[in-house]
Design a protein around this motif. Structure first.
Motif: not given
Ligand SMILES: *[C@@H]1O[C@H](CO)[C@@H](O)[C@H](O)[C@H]1NC(C)=O
Ligand SMILES: *[C@@H]1O[C@H](CO)[C@@H](O)[C@H](O)[C@H]1NC(C)=O
Ligand SMILES: *[C@@H]1O[C@H](CO)[C@@H](O)[C@H](O)[C@H]1NC(C)=O
Ligand SMILES: *[C@@H]1O[C@H](CO)[C@@H](O)[C@H](O)[C@H]1NC(C)=O
Ligand SMILES: *[C@@H]1O[C@H](CO)[C@@H](O)[C@H](O)[C@H]1NC(C)=O
Ligand SMILES: *[C@@H]1O[C@H](CO)[C@@H](O)[C@H](O)[C@H]1NC(C)=O
Ligand SMILES: *[C@@H]1O[C@H](CO)[C@@H](O)[C@H](O)[C@H]1NC(C)=O
Ligand SMILES: [Cu+2]
Length: 240
Positions: A60-89
């Motif tokens: 996997g190669n996933h992030s944990v990024t804060q958004s909002s109820l109305d825009s689930p797939c857009q970053p929330l201004p001043n929200g948290f974002d973990s960045g991406f972590v890639f795990i091959p196996t």
């Protein structure tokens, strides 16, 4: 009376001690619900609770990024974002984690995975989660998830790495990144700046990095197309 107050003391002490909860980031094609999910996808967590995200869903190669109820797939201004972590196996030890501390339990916290590969992105494939959302109604995890699933035609915005969010923040980036093949991209730093180039906002350029010689399992997440991914989500089949 003394016995009752002792019990209350013990219970409140216990509540403080167990103020930690874990959410798995990503899963596998074979798992119920497929790759693109947080498990559990909805939790309640009081002020001071540490929510530990574990990148145990691999590959996997996933992030944990804060958004909002109305825009689930857009970053929330001043929200948290973990960045991406890639795990091959699947890692047996040293699975990267990220600790988010809840600072306001009175407002729901909505988050998603900002990965755009495979298209249309993990968020429109349903990879969203909530903290302290109502269990029913139009602000629930389920309503949020349904909105996310309907955004397939919208390009998710580029997450901005940040330890600090609205109602929750972290004090360190995800880690450790010492496992074989494990890497991070666009990880936040204590100063709020990114420690690496921010992730690409285009699936095309994201899919060109890194080299296509990555292992077959990495290719699962880097080159499978959206339709295949959809089918995999629906039927839990392997993306090959
Ligand atoms: C991170 O969030 C804090 C608080 O909202 C903000 O002041 C800072 O500018 C953000 N950093 C970046 C790089 O966006
Ligand atoms: C949690 O912290 C927030 C922000 O300080 C505050 O508004 C809220 O009342 C706190 N929650 C509880 C249950 O005290
Ligand atoms: C909470 O998440 C689980 C999956 O983790 C899901 O089955 C359930 O419907 C969700 N509950 C609510 C109230 O959204
Ligand atoms: C959610 O429902 C409430 C009433 O129950 C309504 O006032 C509100 O506008 C709705 N919000 C959305 C985003 O649909
Ligand atoms: C974390 O959140 C608290 C409460 O909102 C805030 O006071 C604090 O400055 C935040 N920490 C960071 C590093 O952003
Ligand atoms: C998160 O917290 C756990 C438990 O305290 C700790 O073992 C782990 O190292 C922390 N992760 C990070 C990235 O700080
Ligand atoms: C993980 O995803 C990010 C964002 O798409 C990308 O920048 C990074 O190169 C990817 N890592 C690997 C090892 O594929
Ligand atoms: Cu993801």
């Amino acid at each position: 009376m003394r016995a009752v107050s002792s019990i209350i003391t013990v219970l409140s002490a216990a509540a403080v001690v167990v103020a930690q909860t874990t959410i798995q980031v990503g899963s596998t094609a074979a798992a119920a619900g497929g790759i693109f999910q947080f498990i559990p996808s909805n939790i309640t967590a009081a002020n001071g609770t540490t929510v530990t995200f574990m990148w145990s869903g691999a590959p996997g190669n996933h992030s944990v990024t804060q958004s909002s109820l109305d825009s689930p797939c857009q970053p929330l201004p001043n929200g948290f974002d973990s960045g991406f972590v890639f795990i091959p196996t699947p890692a047996t030890s040293g699975i990267p984690s990220w600790n988010l501390t809840i600072t306001n339990d009175q407002e729901p916290i909505y988050f998603y995975c900002g990965q755009l590969v495979p298209a249309p992105g993990h968020c429109p494939l349903g990879m969203v989660g909530t903290i302290n959302a109502p269990t029913t109604g139009n602000a629930s995890w389920e309503a949020f998830w349904e909105t996310a699933m309907g955004t397939a035609a919208t390009t998710p915005g580029t997450p901005i790495p940040n330890l600090s969010g609205v109602g929750a923040n972290a004090s360190a980036a995800p880690g450790p990144l010492t496992g074989s093949g494990v890497s991070g991209a666009g990880l936040p730093t204590a100063s709020g700046a990114s420690s690496a180039a921010p992730p690409s906002s285009s699936a095309t350029s994201a899919s060109t990095s890194p080299s296509p010689t990555t292992s077959a399992s990495a290719a699962v997440l880097l080159s499978a197309n959206g339709i295949t991914a959809m089918i995999a989500v629906l039927f839990g089949i392997a993306l090959m």
